[in-house]
Design a protein around this motif. Structure first.
Motif, PDB file in Angstrom:
ATOM      1  N   ARG A   1     -10.386 -12.973   1.432  1.00 23.20           N
ATOM      2  CA  ARG A   1      -9.762 -12.106   2.545  1.00 23.20           C
ATOM      3  C   ARG A   1      -8.379 -11.692   1.997  1.00 23.20           C
ATOM      4  N   ILE A   2      -7.698 -12.637   1.458  1.00 23.51           N
ATOM      5  CA  ILE A   2      -6.383 -12.312   0.944  1.00 23.51           C
ATOM      6  C   ILE A   2      -6.476 -11.317  -0.080  1.00 23.51           C
ATOM      7  N   THR A   3      -7.264 -11.342  -0.971  1.00 24.68           N
ATOM      8  CA  THR A   3      -7.373 -10.329  -1.785  1.00 24.68           C
ATOM      9  C   THR A   3      -7.913  -8.934  -1.490  1.00 24.68           C
ATOM     10  N   ARG A   4      -8.738  -9.058  -0.548  1.00 28.70           N
ATOM     11  CA  ARG A   4      -9.379  -7.726   0.215  1.00 28.70           C
ATOM     12  C   ARG A   4      -8.146  -6.933   0.766  1.00 28.70           C
ATOM     13  N   ALA A   5      -7.480  -7.866   1.515  1.00 26.83           N
ATOM     14  CA  ALA A   5      -6.233  -7.229   2.341  1.00 26.83           C
ATOM     15  C   ALA A   5      -5.605  -6.419   1.478  1.00 26.83           C
ATOM     16  N   GLN A   6      -5.220  -7.179   0.412  1.00 25.45           N
ATOM     17  CA  GLN A   6      -4.261  -6.798  -0.634  1.00 25.45           C
ATOM     18  C   GLN A   6      -4.858  -5.409  -1.317  1.00 25.45           C
ATOM     19  N   THR A   7      -6.087  -5.610  -1.704  1.00 25.33           N
ATOM     20  CA  THR A   7      -6.855  -4.454  -2.298  1.00 25.33           C
ATOM     21  C   THR A   7      -6.745  -3.251  -1.418  1.00 25.33           C
ATOM     22  N   LEU A   8      -7.139  -3.424  -0.173  1.00 20.87           N
ATOM     23  CA  LEU A   8      -7.046  -2.284   0.906  1.00 20.87           C
ATOM     24  C   LEU A   8      -5.523  -1.805   0.916  1.00 20.87           C
ATOM     25  N   THR A   9      -4.563  -2.466   0.844  1.00 21.40           N
ATOM     26  CA  THR A   9      -3.465  -1.695   0.967  1.00 21.40           C
ATOM     27  C   THR A   9      -3.022  -1.216  -0.279  1.00 21.40           C
ATOM     28  N   LEU A  10      -3.248  -1.740  -1.442  1.00 13.98           N
ATOM     29  CA  LEU A  10      -2.956  -0.944  -2.780  1.00 13.98           C
ATOM     30  C   LEU A  10      -3.875   0.026  -2.984  1.00 13.98           C
ATOM     31  N   ARG A  11      -5.187   0.086  -2.536  1.00 15.33           N
ATOM     32  CA  ARG A  11      -6.205   0.772  -2.856  1.00 15.33           C
ATOM     33  C   ARG A  11      -5.768   2.410  -2.668  1.00 15.33           C
ATOM     34  N   SER A  12      -4.816   2.643  -1.505  1.00  8.76           N
ATOM     35  CA  SER A  12      -4.608   3.939  -1.201  1.00  8.76           C
ATOM     36  C   SER A  12      -3.048   4.266  -1.818  1.00  8.76           C
ATOM     37  N   ARG A  13      -2.396   3.261  -2.277  1.00  8.43           N
ATOM     38  CA  ARG A  13      -1.238   3.529  -2.882  1.00  8.43           C
ATOM     39  C   ARG A  13      -1.372   4.543  -3.664  1.00  8.43           C
ATOM     40  N   ASP A  14      -0.055   5.275  -3.842  1.00 11.67           N
ATOM     41  CA  ASP A  14      -0.179   6.381  -4.809  1.00 11.67           C
ATOM     42  C   ASP A  14      -0.517   5.850  -6.514  1.00 11.67           C
ATOM     43  N   PHE A  15      -0.087   4.782  -6.927  1.00 12.23           N
ATOM     44  CA  PHE A  15      -0.070   4.323  -8.241  1.00 12.23           C
ATOM     45  C   PHE A  15      -1.828   4.022  -8.710  1.00 12.23           C
ATOM     46  N   VAL A  16      -2.133   3.512  -7.615  1.00 12.96           N
ATOM     47  CA  VAL A  16      -3.704   3.326  -8.009  1.00 12.96           C
ATOM     48  C   VAL A  16      -4.423   4.794  -8.006  1.00 12.96           C
ATOM     49  N   VAL A  17      -4.152   5.534  -6.928  1.00 12.68           N
ATOM     50  CA  VAL A  17      -4.529   6.937  -7.075  1.00 12.68           C
ATOM     51  C   VAL A  17      -4.480   7.511  -8.201  1.00 12.68           C
ATOM     52  N   ALA A  18      -3.207   7.488  -8.679  1.00  8.59           N
ATOM     53  CA  ALA A  18      -2.699   7.968 -10.060  1.00  8.59           C
ATOM     54  C   ALA A  18      -3.656   7.409 -11.145  1.00  8.59           C
ATOM     55  N   VAL A  19      -4.013   6.304 -11.162  1.00  8.91           N
ATOM     56  CA  VAL A  19      -4.725   5.928 -12.122  1.00  8.91           C
ATOM     57  C   VAL A  19      -6.148   6.771 -12.012  1.00  8.91           C
TER      58      VAL A  19
END
Ligand SMILES: Nc1ncnc2c1ncn2[C@@H]1O[C@H](COP(=O)(O)OP(=O)(O)OP(=O)(O)O)[C@@H](O)[C@H]1O
Ligand SMILES: Nc1ncnc2c1ncn2[C@@H]1O[C@H](COP(=O)(O)OP(=O)(O)OP(=O)(O)O)[C@@H](O)[C@H]1O
Ligand SMILES: [Mg+2]
Ligand SMILES: [Mg+2]
Lengths: 491, 686, 315, 291
Positions: free
Chosen positions: D160-178
């Motif tokens: 759950r924690i990793t999923r939540a973290q992934t969900l928030t990071l997923r749309s972060r620009d630095f992830v999109v950047a990669v």
């Protein structure tokens, strides 16, 4: 003292009895701890034993053993009514015997019925039971004591609907919580039952039951543990112990190494710190024993206890004689019934004792049904387990899995100890002269310690009764069942 | 005015935040007065202490703040006042408008109740009359259907309506002083124009004194009577709005004014202020501005002695040792810059053809798709080699979605994207990877765009490594080269993004985008998160790079001045469509589409004289929900020219022979006739 | 809203199917069976076989599961092998006891938790906050079984005020006796949960206190009690409702340890007994009921939440 | 504060400066050291002296003796070993399974996410302790069984924690950047998102340590933990509970050490959450503890 005489000194009161497990059925043949508290209150047996093993009349007024010990003729009381109101007749007894001899329905009585050939009913109140072979008197008495007539019409539904002649009738049940019994107004014993009502309440464990007794929410605890009984006794409660204890037996599966080595096994006779086991496991409530008999049993012989007292030196000598290496001696696990706290403790004592003589073993702790299954299938190297019927005819011990002479699930076929099978046979067929009988018993005892596939350690109480000191009139039962009909308040 | 007794009088206000270590002063001895019936603006870059000052005035600072000096509202001293006094002052004399309308209202209480709560608490309003009064207040701030609106919750209000409600709340008790801390920063230009004009109107009606805090010089010029410029916790210059804009005396003010792109100087290079504003912890000795100052940099006095605020003109004061010094004419200091020009455009690089991106809206028991958000609904664009095409529009109109779809980060629903003539949409993923090397993305938020756990060197190297080109490209040397290109030093290699300022991070982001030698950069609001002075640095950098590397830019912004400064061509987007597209000068001089006209007129101009003369078109309402766009021309509900036809029929794109204009409108003003609105501004600007 | 409730109820189906299938799989993987306990240790092989057939345990596992499922769909959870009573009846008899304990424990938790949270959130970092945080950590860190033992030691063994073991007495029949019997387990459970609640509520209060709307409320010159009581508390209590609901839901099957310490006849203990006797239908029944109650409580909490939070509209 | 390798030592120093965390670390280190070097200490947790059974604390037996006359202190020390190794094993299992699960489900969404969420739903609706009991029933009583059972119940919390973290990071620009630079999903999940999720995961590791110790003890208390005579704190509480009248210290002292250990992990977890600016997951993992 006959019940009614004592009853005059007592006053009836509704009894609140704390028990530790809910009942599962009302069948008097499903003789197990879960309905010990009910059977003797809902049913009567044909005869009863006094605490020292003397047979006395109950539903049977008379029993005559036939010529050559091949039959018994039982005469029934005439004024007995079932709870339904129907009178007790020999047909009911016959139906009861029929159920007992059916392998699917006979339950715990089935094994005892093994000696019975057939039966006849000369009249309404007489029944003659014929045996396959001559049977010792004591064995016949055990059968009669074990036979609790069920009304013929109610036999098929007896699991859910009691159909007996007992001093109490079923008044109500809340599954998992309580069972209430009411006095049977037409009971045949005069002056009994003393108390008008018994309410059994199920408590989830010993501590809860003790708390109920101490807080006045219960009058009696039936079937509690030894340790809390001792504590309550010290706190001023009455502890009543019956003549029908169990014997704790260290059971050995001789088909597996290293236990196929006789000397190795025999060493265990000396490796049991029986006093310690009794004290730690059972708070000292019971007797140390080296043979699987209760004091009330005719085969009981205290001399063995001295002979096989805890003695590491003798044990070491035997171990040395066995020729096994330390490695071989240690290569097994002790199966432990994790649900039963005393056996967990005493298994650890044995483990520690073994460590002292250089045998390092592991405990294999199983819970609930998993253990029972392993035990029934003989799927172990060694384990502790209680043996019942140790106050009755000695060969009754052979109904227990480790002591069974036929189809032994642990020792398997053919029985690896023909001496033992023969000794049981000899006990079963020896009757008449007291000396001959005694010799047969002695022989059996000697065979038991020599073959050493089961090492008894101590007797312990089942069906312990702890009660408020205001109550009195407890009737000891040969099987430590709960007999309520004579209990009342001290006047 | 100066003869009257001020509503607010601040003297030697100092605020320090203690915490555990030694207290750090963030406001360092400022004094000012605010009088009834005037709008007093405080401007300054982020962190200069504007908000802290305003909170100090209302006694709302947290307990960790250490406040000294004197703040008198009416006759009441605020510094050290008891809670009861503060409460009384707040209830009687003060109204507060905060920056973010989305969070200033309590989400679980009805708007009406919140508006009149203060009055009811202080016994000025009977609870039975509260409802009526709330509706009345809402009506005063031009909210339609105020009676039922008063019963709604904040989330049922749009952003602009919320800010109106906040204004209604702040003005409910007819306070003598209203403090508005960046009241429009979170809003779109069109909505900002609505809110500002409302604020102005209500201020005039109630004759209240208003302190307006902003970092937008356009807003200042638009609305202020007097201005205070803050820098590093001090007021460095104060005066009337005209004085400040026409004859700024402090070098910081001057630099600030010059660093904003202006329509009148599109061909000039921006005059950026070098360096970073200091943080309260790292305040330089002497004049805090001297490290960035063109006149003070070299002078000993500036380095050792902090100048005090002193009168320069009648109402003007400045804190500069050399405030009287005549500066070189601004133009002379501007290195000449040949800005983008249409002529140099070469072959088309990127072609976007009728691009559509629809997002499903799911609802119901089985989460079925019940509708579509038409985020991009038929966008066509061309970017040619070496040119800058800008995409402007209000928030939510689909700019980012368009850009990301071009990058292949969002699947397209329809249309086509061609790069160097090759369609990108149907490429396999490996070919797509290949194609992406030519095309890179720079993100809006410099704080979110860099992986915080990688050292910046790795951040820049990452694209190279991902394509397995790190060694081929030259390894660390290439990274150093990229760093140099964007004006950073290779000494910074081992540091993490969090150790850099916003402007520096944006440079790192640009360096990363350049790593693969792209031909096209998609810049999504690259400067909107930056302070004006830094913004100018980045814009200059972008222009330099474009020249040097022959880059083409797809430049996304909602800031019309920035767009004007940067672009060759401009496309105006509204609700997923491009409503007008033309060469930069054409669109700014002669906007054709009513939406473009409104946008241009709504944008505040940093020139008070012009601001007073120009006529503004204030758009009604806000951008509609793209999941349920209006029928016909999607702009018709807000359009001042719409008619029955517009309501029914969506306009098709019209192009004008002889002009580069494409427009989608049934009633465009003729591009050949210069628009009056804009023409005025141009005149005034020159 | 109705659609939302329906959807959530639909969600129940896969969870229950998955849950019951998993339980069934586990049951078959677990060694031991209910028959051995039932027939007793002197049983012969025929007797075991007869009993196994009687309960249908000789059929393939899948058939048994399908049969169970089919009947469960018709509201019949089967018959307990050990008690030869309908499983549903056994469970329903335990449920009042379980609910009573859950109810009292929740009250204890709220009474202890809310004031602690408010007191410590009012001044984060103050000594009051630190002391209360310590208390909070204690309530969370002390294992319930140890706390239960300490309570028994003091109140039963030492002072002899309260019974050391609890029974179920319906509150309405004899409130005094019921409370005497329940107070120790309720406190044991409640104290732990109060820690969870207080920590959550404190965090959300502190979080709300930093919100802009609080500053707005202050700027209107409201009294501090209005700011805290009306503005902050309302917002902070919203998510709190969910946590309280979750905790209550957890009590239904999860108070096993406390029930064991006080030998209280709750649903958890029934299940443990069922596991130890391998009473398959009873195990399955208990778990299904625990899951259903858990999901229903959660659903009610969510619906209630939507009702009190104007921002949420379930469609 | 974002945890990076560069900041690891700074983070360590910050922890040591934090009073609560330092005290907790000190206590835990003592427990861990004693547990690790128990074999070199002069006592034997298995040695019985039936005559000395149930003797109160004394010079010879600091914590007294149990019903078999064994030294309770020695058993507490060896019990620490059981507790700590079980917790460590369980947390390792939970993290090793839960973290990738959370990453995948948060990153891809869709059916993978739906499947995970159903799994988590089922796990959430069943109290952890019951689940663990059932598993131990399958596996038989042993330490391995306890580790696996406790570990599995911890999976959802990591997922759950990793999923939540992934969900928030997923749309972060630095992830999109990669993604924009052509990075694969795998690269993004394990090289970009995971390194950015260390802080919540680390906090959860500590939290789960305390939960695991508690759960292990609770299982032993219910009689399904590690099998006797292996010393275990929960088992001691279980046995001790039946000697409350005769020997109150028997349950009280091991319980005290257990409690201090759990409190220390809790304090450490909270300090870390504070320092790293993470939310301290309050809902633990549903062990009754616990409830
Ligand atoms: N509560 C606080 N504790 C410590 N420092 C603070 C606090 N509030 C503000 N500061 C510091 O005070 C300085 C001035 O902050 P302030 O909010 O007044 O800036 P500002 O001019 O309003 O900037 P912005 O345009 O970003 O709103 C900043 O360095 C900020 O970090
Ligand atoms: N993944 C998505 N799912 C659903 N709707 C989306 C999604 N992404 C964007 N939208 C919607 O599409 C519309 C356009 O969004 P987009 O981010 O492209 O706007 P923008 O012009 O970049 O706005 P801003 O200026 O605020 O950045 C908005 O209404 C947004 O809510
Ligand atoms: Mg600010
Ligand atoms: Mg955008």
């Amino acid at each position: 003292i006959p019940g009614h005489v004592r009853a005059q000194k007592l006053q009836g009161t509704p009894l609140r009895v704390a028990i530790l497990a809910d009942m599962t059925n009302f069948d008097p043949m499903q003789f197990s701890l879960v309905n010990f508290h009910l059977i003797k209150n809902l049913y009567d047996s044909l005869i009863e034993y006094t605490a020292d093993g003397k047979a006395v009349p109950s539903l049977a007024t008379e029993w005559k053993i036939g010529e050559g010990n091949k039959s018994v003729r039982v005469t029934l009381r005439k004024d007995v009514l079932f709870h339904s109101g129907a009178p007790l007749t020999s047909a009911d007894v016959a139906a009861t015997l029929k159920k007992a001899s059916d392998p699917a329905k006979g339950k715990n009585v089935y094994a005892t019925m093994g000696i019975v050939q057939d039966w006849t009913m000369p009249d309404e109140h007489t029944i003659v039971i014929n045996f396959k072979a001559p049977v010792p008197e004591r064995q016949i008495l055990d059968l009669l004591q074990f036979t609790m007539p069920i009304e013929a019409a109610g036999i098929d539904t007896v699991e859910t609907k009691p159909a007996g002649t007992g001093a109490y009738t079923l008044a109500g049940r809340a599954v998992g919580q309580s069972v209430t019994l009411k006095a049977n107004p037409k009971y045949w014993r005069t002056g009994e039952p003393v108390s008008p009502e018994i309410r059994f309440t199920v408590f989830s464990d010993d501590a809860a039951a003790s708390a109920a007794l101490e807080s006045g929410a219960a009058d009696i605890i039936y079937g509690g543990g030894a340790r809390s009984a001792v504590r309550l006794r010290d706190a001023g409660y009455t502890v009543t112990r019956g003549p029908g204890p169990l014997v704790q037996v260290f059971r050995i599966n001789t088909t597996r190494p290293p236990f196929n080595n006789e000397k190795f096994r025999q060493a265990f006779n000396y490796l049991m710190d029986r006093d310690g086991i009794l004290r730690v496991g059972y708070a000292g409530l019971g007797e140390p024993v080296a043979l699987p008999w209760a004091p009330a049993s005719p085969a009981s012989n205290p001399a063995y206890l001295k002979e096989f007292a805890y003695n590491l030196d003798k044990a070491k000598a035997l171990l040395a004689e066995s020729g096994l290496s330390k490695q071989e001696m240690s290569n097994w696990k002790l199966l432990v019934y994790g649900t039963d706290q005393p056996t967990v403790v005493i298994s650890q004592i044995v483990q520690s004792t073994l460590a002292e003589v250089g045998i390092n073993i592991q405990l294999d702790v199983l819970e609930g049904s998993e253990y029972v299954k392993a035990q029934l299938a003989g799927d172990y190297s060694a384990t502790f387990g209680g043996v019942g019927n140790v106050q009755k005819f000695p060969s009754r011990v052979a109904t227990n899995s480790i002591y069974r002479t036929k189809d032994n699930p642990v020792l398997k076929e053919p029985h690896p100890f023909p001496d033992y099978v023969a000794a049981i046979e000899r006990v079963n067929s020896t009757y008449g002269s007291e000396e001959k009988v005694k010799a047969a018993y002695d022989h059996l005892n000697r065979v038991l310690v020599t073959s050493a596939f089961a090492i008894p350690t101590n007797s312990y109480d089942v069906g312990l009764i702890v009660s408020s000191s205001k109550l009195d009139g407890f009737t000891p039962d040969m099987d430590n069942l709960f007999v309520a009909r004579t209990i009342g308040l001290k006047k | 005015m100066p003869l009257a007794k001020p509503v607010l009088s601040v003297r030697d206000l100092t605020v320090a935040f203690g915490g555990t270590g030694k207290p750090v002063p963030v406001v360092r001895g400022i004094s000012f007065d605010v009088f009834a019936n005037e709008v007093f603006c405080i401007v300054g870059e982020s962190g200069s202490g504007k908000s802290v000052t305003s909170l100090a005035v209302s006694g709302l600072l947290p307990e960790t703040a250490d406040v000294s000096g004197s703040i008198v509202i009416g006759d009441t001293e605020i510094v050290g006042a008891s809670a009861a006094v503060l409460r009384h002052v707040r209830s009687q004399d003060l109204g507060f408008i905060f920056q973010d309308p989305a969070t200033t209202l309590n989400p679980v209480l009805r708007v009406g109740r919140q508006i009149v709560e203060g009055e009811v608490t202080h016994g000025r309003l009977r609870p039975s009359e509260a409802q009526v009064r709330a509706a009345e207040l809402l009506r005063e701030v031009d909210i339609a259907d105020p009676v039922s609106r008063a019963q709604q919750y904040p989330h049922q209000f749009s952003g602009g309506m919320r800010q109106r409600a906040v204004i209604a709340m702040a003005m409910a008790g007819k306070p003598r002083l209203i403090i508005a801390d960046e009241p429009t920063t979170a809003l779109d230009v069109t909505v900002q124009a609505q809110v500002l004009s409302l604020l102005q109107r209500r201020q005039a009606e109630t004759a209240a004194a208003v302190i307006l805090i902003t970092h937008d010089l356009g807003v200042v010029a638009e609305i202020a009577h007097r201005v205070a410029v803050m820098y590093a916790g001090r007021i460095v210059e104060t005066g009337t709005v005209d004085e400040i804009f026409s004859s700024p005396r402090h070098p910081y003010t001057r630099a600030l004014l010059r660093s904003i792109p202006r329509g009148d100087a599109v061909h000039a290079r921006l005059d950026a202020i070098p360096g970073q504003p200091p943080t309260p912890e790292t305040l330089p000795a002497g004049c805090p501005f001297h490290p960035r100052c063109v006149i003070g940099k070299e002078r000993g006095e500036c380095r050792t002695t902090e100048p005090l605020l002193r009168p320069i003109g009648a109402d003007q004061q400045a804190a500069c040792h050399f405030a009287e010094e005549k500066l070189l004419p601004a133009e002379a200091r501007r290195t000449d810059f040949s800005g983008p020009a249409g002529e140099k455009a070469g072959d088309s690089l990127l072609e976007v053809d009728a691009l559509k991106v629809h997002f499903p809206v799911r609802a119901g028991i089985l989460k079925r798709v019940v509708g579509w958000v038409r985020a991009v609904d038929g966008v066509s664009l061309t970017v040619r080699v070496g040119e800058t095409v800008s995409l402007v529009g209000e928030s939510g109109c689909g700019k980012t979605t368009t850009a990301r779809t071009i990058m292949g980060l969002v699947p397209a629903t329809g249309g086509d994207v061609r790069f160097e003539g090759r369609s990108l949409l149907k490429l396999s993923s490996s070919r797509m990877r290949e194609a992406r090397r030519q095309m890179q993305y720079v993100f809006q938020d410099p704080y979110a765009a860099l992986n915080p756990v990688l050292p910046v060197e790795e951040v820049v190297a990452e694209p190279l490594r991902l394509h397995g080109l790190y060694e081929t490209a030259g390894g660390a040397a290439r990274i150093a080269e990229l760093f140099e290109m964007v004006g950073l030093s290779r000494r910074m290699f081992g540091r993490y993004p969090s150790e850099f300022s916003g402007g520096q991070r944006q440079r790192i982001g640009i360096a990363r985008a350049l790593a693969l030698n792209p031909r096209l950069l998609i810049l999504d609001e690259p400067v909107s998160a930056l302070d004006v002075s830094i913004q100018a640095q980045v814009l200059n950098l972008l222009q330099d790079l474009q020249k040097e590397l022959k880059l083409a830019y797809l430049f996304i912004s909602h800031n019309l001045s920035v767009v004007q400064h940067m672009s060759d061509r401009v496309a105006v987007m509204y609700l997923g469509r491009i409503v007008e597209q033309a060469a930069r000068d054409e669109i700014y001089r002669t906007p054709t589409h009513p939406y473009t006209q409104s946008l241009l007129s709504a944008a505040p101009v940093p020139d008070p004289t012009l601001g007073r003369t120009r006529r503004r078109i204030i758009l009604e309402g806000e951008i509609p929900n793209p999941a349920a766009p209006p029928a016909g021309c999607t702009f018709h509900p807000r359009c001042f020219r719409s008619d029955e036809h517009c309501r029914r029929v969506a306009p098709s794109v019209v192009s004008y022979p002889g002009a580069s204009i494409y427009v989608a409108c049934h009633h465009p003003s003729d591009p050949m006739i210069p628009s009056i609105v804009r023409e005025q501004s141009m005149e005034a600007g020159e | 809203m109705i659609g939302y409730v329906l959807r959530r109820l639909l969600h129940l189906i896969p969870v229950l199917l998955l849950g019951s299938a998993a339980v069934w799989a586990i049951i078959y993987a677990v060694p031991g069976d209910p028959v051995s306990v039932l027939v007793g240790e002197n049983a012969t092989a025929e007797q075991i076989a007869a009993a196994t057939a009687k309960y249908g345990l000789d059929r393939p596992a899948l058939v048994q599961y399908a049969d169970w499922l089919w009947r469960a769909l018709h509201g019949d959870l089967g018959t307990s092998i050990h008690a030869s009573e309908p499983v549903l009846k056994l469970i329903l008899e335990r449920l009042p006891a379980t609910f009573q304990l859950a109810f009292l424990a929740t009250i204890v938790a709220l009474v202890l938790g809310i004031p602690v949270a408010i007191a410590s959130a009012l001044k984060p970092g103050s000594w009051v906050d630190r002391i209360l945080s310590l208390w909070n950590a204690l309530t969370l860190g002390v294992p319930t079984f140890w706390l239960g033992i300490l309570l028994i030691l003091w109140f039963s063994v030492e002072m002899r005020w309260l019974p050391s073991a609890s029974t179920y007495i319906p509150l309405w029949e004899d409130p005094v006796a019921a409370l005497r019997s329940l107070i120790l387990p309720a406190v044991t459970l409640g104290v732990y949960v109060s820690g969870v609640l207080a920590r959550f509520l404190r965090a959300s209060l502190v979080n709300e206190m930093r919100s802009d709307y609080v500053r707005t409320a202050r700027s209107k010159g409201l009294w501090e009690w209005q700011v805290v009581g009306v503005h902050i508390l309302r917002n902070a209590l919203l998510p709190f409702v969910t946590i309280v609901g979750l905790m209550m839901a957890n009590f239904i099957g999860g108070a096993v340890v406390t029930e064991a310490v006080f030998t209280y006849p709750g649903l958890g203990r029934l299940l443990i007994q069922a596991i130890s006797t391998r009473d398959y239908p009873l195990i399955q029944g208990c778990i299904i009921v625990i899951m259903v109650i858990y999901i229903l409580i959660n659903l009610s909490v969510d619906v209630f939440y939507a009702y009190i939070d104007p921002r949420i509209e379930y469609k | 504060m974002k945890l990076t390798f560069g900041k690891l030592s700074a983070f360590g120093r910050a922890l040591l400066r934090h009073k609560g965390a330092a005290a907790a670390l000190a206590f835990l280190s003592v427990v861990a050291l004693v547990a690790a070097f128990a074999d070199f200490m002069p006592f034997d947790p298995f040695r019985q002296r039936l005559v000395d059974a149930l003797k109160g604390p004394s010079q010879a037996h600091w914590f007294g003796t149990d019903e078999l006359g064994r030294d309770i202190f020695a058993r507490v020390v060896y019990g620490a070993r059981t507790s700590l190794t079980t917790a460590a094993g369980a947390v390792a299992i939970a993290a090793a399974v839960g973290v990738p699960m959370g990453l995948v489900s948060g990153f891809f969404g869709g059916w993978r996410d739906a499947a995970l969420m159903r799994f988590v739903d089922v796990m959430m609706t069943l109290p952890a302790i019951l689940f663990a009991m059932a598993l131990i029933a399958i596996l038989g009583r042993s330490q391995i069984a306890a580790i696996v059972a406790v570990g599995i119940t911890g999976i959802p919390s990591f997922a759950r924690i990793t999923r939540a973290q992934t969900l928030t990071l997923r749309s972060r620009d630095f992830v999109v950047a990669v993604e924009a630079f052509g990075g694969s999903a795998r690269y993004n999940m394990f090289r970009t998102i995971l390194p950015n999720s260390w802080s919540p995961i680390l906090v959860q590791v500590v939290v789960l340590c305390s939960v695991a110790i508690l759960l292990e003890a609770a299982l032993a208390f219910l009689g399904v933990g590690v099998a006797p005579p292996t010393p275990s704190w929960g088992e001691m509480l279980r046995s001790g509970k039946s000697y409350l009248h005769e020997a109150p210290y028997y349950a009280v002292l091991p319980g005290l050490i257990l409690t201090l250990t759990i409190l220390s992990f809790d304090a450490l977890g909270r300090a870390m959450a504070d320092l790293l600016g993470e939310r301290y997951e309050i809902r633990k993992s549903g062990s009754e503890g616990a409830a």
